[in-house]
Design a protein around this motif. Structure first.
Motif, PDB file in Angstrom:
ATOM      1  N   THR A   1       4.683  -0.007  -0.509  1.00  0.00           N
ATOM      2  CA  THR A   1       4.602   0.750   0.735  1.00  0.00           C
ATOM      3  C   THR A   1       3.156   0.839   1.194  1.00  0.00           C
ATOM      4  OG1 THR A   1       6.579   2.054   0.244  1.00  0.00           O
ATOM      5  CG2 THR A   1       5.007   3.011   1.785  1.00  0.00           C
ATOM      6  N   VAL A   2       2.254   1.155   0.290  1.00  0.00           N
ATOM      7  CA  VAL A   2       0.837   1.246   0.630  1.00  0.00           C
ATOM      8  C   VAL A   2       0.308  -0.106   1.075  1.00  0.00           C
ATOM      9  CG1 VAL A   2      -1.462   1.809  -0.240  1.00  0.00           C
ATOM     10  CG2 VAL A   2       0.508   3.163  -0.979  1.00  0.00           C
ATOM     11  N   ALA A   3       0.603  -1.141   0.323  1.00  0.00           N
ATOM     12  CA  ALA A   3       0.086  -2.481   0.639  1.00  0.00           C
ATOM     13  C   ALA A   3       0.503  -2.920   2.033  1.00  0.00           C
ATOM     14  CB  ALA A   3       0.571  -3.481  -0.407  1.00  0.00           C
ATOM     15  N   LYS A   4       1.771  -2.744   2.375  1.00  0.00           N
ATOM     16  CA  LYS A   4       2.272  -3.228   3.653  1.00  0.00           C
ATOM     17  C   LYS A   4       1.752  -2.383   4.814  1.00  0.00           C
ATOM     18  CE  LYS A   4       4.546  -6.235   4.236  1.00  0.00           C
ATOM     19  NZ  LYS A   4       5.976  -6.518   4.375  1.00  0.00           N
TER      20      LYS A   4
ATOM     21  N   LEU B   1      -3.425  -8.460  -2.857  1.00  0.00           N
ATOM     22  CA  LEU B   1      -2.349  -8.650  -1.876  1.00  0.00           C
ATOM     23  C   LEU B   1      -2.911  -8.765  -0.468  1.00  0.00           C
ATOM     24  CD1 LEU B   1       0.289  -6.152  -3.298  1.00  0.00           C
ATOM     25  CD2 LEU B   1       0.492  -8.655  -3.238  1.00  0.00           C
ATOM     26  N   TRP B   2      -3.906  -7.924  -0.118  1.00  0.00           N
ATOM     27  CA  TRP B   2      -4.503  -7.978   1.217  1.00  0.00           C
ATOM     28  C   TRP B   2      -5.276  -9.280   1.440  1.00  0.00           C
ATOM     29  CZ3 TRP B   2      -6.700  -2.422   0.365  1.00  0.00           C
ATOM     30  CH2 TRP B   2      -5.660  -1.488   0.505  1.00  0.00           C
ATOM     31  N   ALA B   3      -5.705  -9.912   0.363  1.00  0.00           N
ATOM     32  CA  ALA B   3      -6.406 -11.195   0.464  1.00  0.00           C
ATOM     33  C   ALA B   3      -5.439 -12.374   0.558  1.00  0.00           C
ATOM     34  CB  ALA B   3      -7.332 -11.377  -0.730  1.00  0.00           C
TER      35      ALA B   3
ATOM     36  N   LEU C   1       4.657 -12.655  -6.527  1.00  0.00           N
ATOM     37  CA  LEU C   1       4.952 -12.183  -5.168  1.00  0.00           C
ATOM     38  C   LEU C   1       3.672 -12.071  -4.354  1.00  0.00           C
ATOM     39  CD1 LEU C   1       4.066  -8.876  -5.053  1.00  0.00           C
ATOM     40  CD2 LEU C   1       5.972  -8.801  -6.664  1.00  0.00           C
ATOM     41  N   SER C   2       3.857 -12.008  -3.030  1.00  0.00           N
ATOM     42  CA  SER C   2       2.758 -11.807  -2.083  1.00  0.00           C
ATOM     43  C   SER C   2       3.312 -11.059  -0.886  1.00  0.00           C
ATOM     44  CB  SER C   2       2.162 -13.150  -1.653  1.00  0.00           C
ATOM     45  OG  SER C   2       3.157 -13.948  -1.010  1.00  0.00           O
ATOM     46  N   ILE C   3       2.439 -10.682   0.061  1.00  0.00           N
ATOM     47  CA  ILE C   3       2.888 -10.009   1.267  1.00  0.00           C
ATOM     48  C   ILE C   3       2.325 -10.733   2.489  1.00  0.00           C
ATOM     49  CG2 ILE C   3       3.032  -7.761   0.138  1.00  0.00           C
ATOM     50  CD1 ILE C   3       0.464  -6.978   1.696  1.00  0.00           C
ATOM     51  N   SER C   4       2.939 -10.480   3.621  1.00  0.00           N
ATOM     52  CA  SER C   4       2.464 -10.999   4.901  1.00  0.00           C
ATOM     53  C   SER C   4       2.918 -10.020   5.979  1.00  0.00           C
ATOM     54  CB  SER C   4       3.052 -12.390   5.158  1.00  0.00           C
ATOM     55  OG  SER C   4       2.505 -12.974   6.320  1.00  0.00           O
ATOM     56  N   PRO C   5       2.090  -9.739   7.012  1.00  0.00           N
ATOM     57  CA  PRO C   5       0.796 -10.363   7.318  1.00  0.00           C
ATOM     58  C   PRO C   5      -0.327  -9.772   6.463  1.00  0.00           C
ATOM     59  CG  PRO C   5       1.241  -8.643   8.912  1.00  0.00           C
ATOM     60  CD  PRO C   5       2.462  -8.720   8.022  1.00  0.00           C
ATOM     61  N   VAL C   6      -1.432 -10.519   6.421  1.00  0.00           N
ATOM     62  CA  VAL C   6      -2.626 -10.022   5.739  1.00  0.00           C
ATOM     63  C   VAL C   6      -3.803 -10.130   6.693  1.00  0.00           C
ATOM     64  CG1 VAL C   6      -1.799 -10.578   3.436  1.00  0.00           C
ATOM     65  CG2 VAL C   6      -3.122 -12.274   4.703  1.00  0.00           C
ATOM     66  N   PRO C   7      -4.786  -9.244   6.561  1.00  0.00           N
ATOM     67  CA  PRO C   7      -5.926  -9.252   7.488  1.00  0.00           C
ATOM     68  C   PRO C   7      -6.837 -10.453   7.266  1.00  0.00           C
ATOM     69  CG  PRO C   7      -6.241  -7.616   5.767  1.00  0.00           C
ATOM     70  CD  PRO C   7      -4.848  -8.134   5.599  1.00  0.00           C
TER      71      PRO C   7
END
Length: 290
Positions: A94-97, A147-149, A161-167
């Motif tokens: 939740t924080v990461a996204k 994750l943000w990278a 795992l990873s997340i998207s979008p990222v800055p």
């Protein structure tokens, strides 16, 4: 010296106009505070003599990331930071996204001001362990950065795992808090530190010395590191320059708390008009002279 606008105890509908004004007036960052709910807390509030919070059930605590998204859409330069976000009261993803999305939509104008929190009831409300919050935050921060990278991470019981979008740029992490543990965490894992108390010079000097020692202990004494310290001084450009020479890179200000009786009579207590008028005066008398 960077001036951050401390926008706590603000009615939610005022934030977008405050953001526009903060950008116009030359503030560097707008901060807002994080609370999930109001209750008759059994946990003592650590920043008042009575142990009772300084707010009541009618005080607005809008969601940090929704509000930052709205303000970012109306500005182009102003940065945004929670002061501070209680990350260990939430789960990692939740924080990461939330932070990643806000950073993307603001075009990299988000600073992650983070702390462990003090309110046990908020942790109970989200099903997180209050007593392990420090250790869990220490474990979260490196994973969040990865994750943000855009990196893939492996966590116990989950596939890679990873997340998207990222800055496009790294999200700066500023650790908040006044305890020895918070200072250690900032020196080890942060890009900066945010003080929570309002410091006199005598109170701040030992904190700065401790931060310098801890940064050196972590092999970081030559690295950039921001120190954002609320000061128990009347706003004055010369005073801020003196603190800058000590290593303070920024401070927090809420000009409407220092409104003159004439300004209060003209605009009314708590109004948006009072906030805007005092910000304009602060910009002319202080920011414009730095």
């Amino acid at each position: 010296m960077k001036i951050w606008l401390a926008a706590s105890f603000v009615d939610t509908e005022q934030f977008t106009e405050l953001a526009r004004a903060a950008e116009r007036c030359g503030f560097d960052t707008l901060t807002l505070s994080d609370h999930l709910f109001y209750a008759d807390f059994g946990t003592p509030y650590p920043y008042s003599r009575s142990g009772r919070p300084r707010w009541d059930a009618k005080t607005h605590w809008p969601d940090v990331w929704v509000t930052i998204g709205a303000m970012a859409a109306l500005t182009s330069r102003l940065r945004f930071s929670p002061n501070v976000y209680i990350a260990p009261a939430r789960d990692l993803f939740t924080v990461a996204k939330q932070v990643s999305t806000a950073a993307v939509l603001s075009r990299d104008r988000v600073t992650f001001g983070v702390g462990v929190g003090w309110c046990k009831e908020e942790f109970q409300g989200t099903g997180q362990d209050f007593h392990t919050r420090g250790r869990r935050l220490d474990a979260m921060l490196p994973v969040l950065r990865a994750l943000w990278a855009g990196e893939s991470v492996t966590l116990d019981g989950l596939p890679e795992l990873s997340i998207s979008p990222v800055p496009a740029e790294p999200v700066p992490v500023y650790v908040g808090g006044d305890s020895e543990a918070a200072l250690r965490r900032a020196a080890r894992l942060g890009d900066g530190w945010i003080g929570n108390r309002i410091y006199t010079e005598e109170q701040l000097d030992p904190v700065l010395a401790t931060l310098r020692r801890l940064l050196a202990d972590n092999g970081r004494d030559g690295e950039p590191f921001d120190v954002i310290a609320p000061l128990a001084e009347l706003p004055d450009a010369a005073t801020y320059r003196r603190y800058a020479a000590k290593g303070v890179t920024g401070t927090l200000a809420a000009p409407w708390w220092l409104a003159t009786p004439e300004e209060k009579a003209r605009h009314g207590e708590g109004t948006l008009e009072l906030k805007l008028a005092t910000m304009e005066r602060f910009a002319e008398e202080v920011i414009g002279k730095l």
